[in-house]
Design an enzyme around this catalytic site. Structure first.
Site: not given
Length: 314
Positions: A27-28, A220, A222, A253, A262
């Protein structure tokens, strides 16, 4: 390195025995890709990740296709994952319409996406922080009534490209609001990758003092400044046992141009295995999966561990 291509395990004191990886690559990781990835490739990606031992794999987002064209196939993709047993497949739902779509397909886990800063709330949701929380309130309430597990993502927990460093108290306030709303767990996002271990520790300490249980908090990170693993270790030292990561280091993002990829799941697993922490993940299979996906995208994986284990060239 051992003969099997794994690090030697040397446990450290004060760390959890097991970490749950919340895999966000499908997804991300893919949402910011310019070229649309075929639905069948996405489905195979999720199946390969599950086969590698990942038990929580964020599948897609029920956001309007206009905003994230890459995920416009959510209705087509989700049914292709119905054969996966014992794997959690959370989906992102930005509003009640998104929740309706997720419920219609039988999703059991959903996530909402809030911001700790006014600037990002405006850029991402065209709302103030409090207006966004008000929008999520009925979404979370209805999801809980339907006995769904609800995750609350919180962006810009450490720094914002428009506002700079984000005060810890500001983040704690929104975290508390999400939990009071009914979220089962939180994911603290370092959206532009500016966090450092001391900052991570300060936020987690402040959350604990506010009565936020550590077992309801995930992180989460980065890797914009190369701090993602150091920050993860700091979080583990404060009792966090849920870590978000993206297979092959995919993702960024779309609303924060300074955000790079990520934390790579393989890099995370390498560190955790070296610390003797169980993840349930087969690193060889995971690395092969990310190398395969990188091939589908037409470029080498940015994950250092994937490149080391599969001998990919820059």
């Amino acid at each position: 390195m051992t003969a099997a291509g794994l690090p030697m395990a040397v446990p450290a004191q004060g760390l959890p025995p097991r970490v749950r990886i919340h895999e966000v690559g499908a997804r991300d990781g893919l949402q910011n890709e310019k070229g649309v990835v075929p639905t069948e490739i996405k489905a195979e990606f999720v199946h390969r990740l599950a086969d590698a031992g990942l038990a929580t794999i964020e599948a897609t987002s029920f956001v309007h296709p206009k905003w994230v064209p890459q995920l416009a196939d959510a209705e087509q993709l989700f049914p292709l994952l119905g054969d996966l047993q014992g794997v959690h497949l959370p989906v992102l739902v930005p509003n009640e319409r998104g929740l309706d779509r997720a419920l219609a397909l039988g999703a059991h886990r959903v996530a909402v996406f809030a911001s700790a800063t006014e600037s990002f709330a405006k850029a991402n949701l065209n709302r103030t922080v409090d207006e966004a929380l008000a929008m999520f309130d009925p979404v979370v309430s209805r999801a809980r009534e339907s006995e769904l597990h609800v995750r609350g993502y919180l962006s810009m927990c450490f720094g914002d490209p428009w506002e700079g460093p984000v005060p810890v108290a500001q983040v704690v306030r929104v975290c508390r609001a999400l939990l009071d709303m009914g979220c089962d767990e939180l994911s603290l996002g370092d959206t532009i990758g500016v966090a450092t271990p001391g900052h991570v520790g300060a936020l987690l300490t402040a959350l604990a003092e506010e009565g936020v249980p550590t077992d309801r908090v995930g992180v989460h990170f980065h890797d914009t400044y190369g701090q993602a693993l150091a920050n993860t270790l700091a979080a583990l030292q404060h009792g966090v046992t849920t870590v978000d990561a993206s297979a092959g280091g995919l993702g960024g993002c779309p609303y924060a141009k300074s955000a790079t990829g990520n934390l790579a799941t393989e890099d995370l697993v390498w560190m955790l295995q070296g610390l003797g922490i169980d993840t349930g993940v087969d690193l060889g299979r995971l690395s092969a999966t990310s190398a395969w996906m990188a091939g589908q995208l037409g470029r080498p994986s940015p994950s250092r561990t994937v490149r080391a284990l599969t001998h990919q060239e820059q």
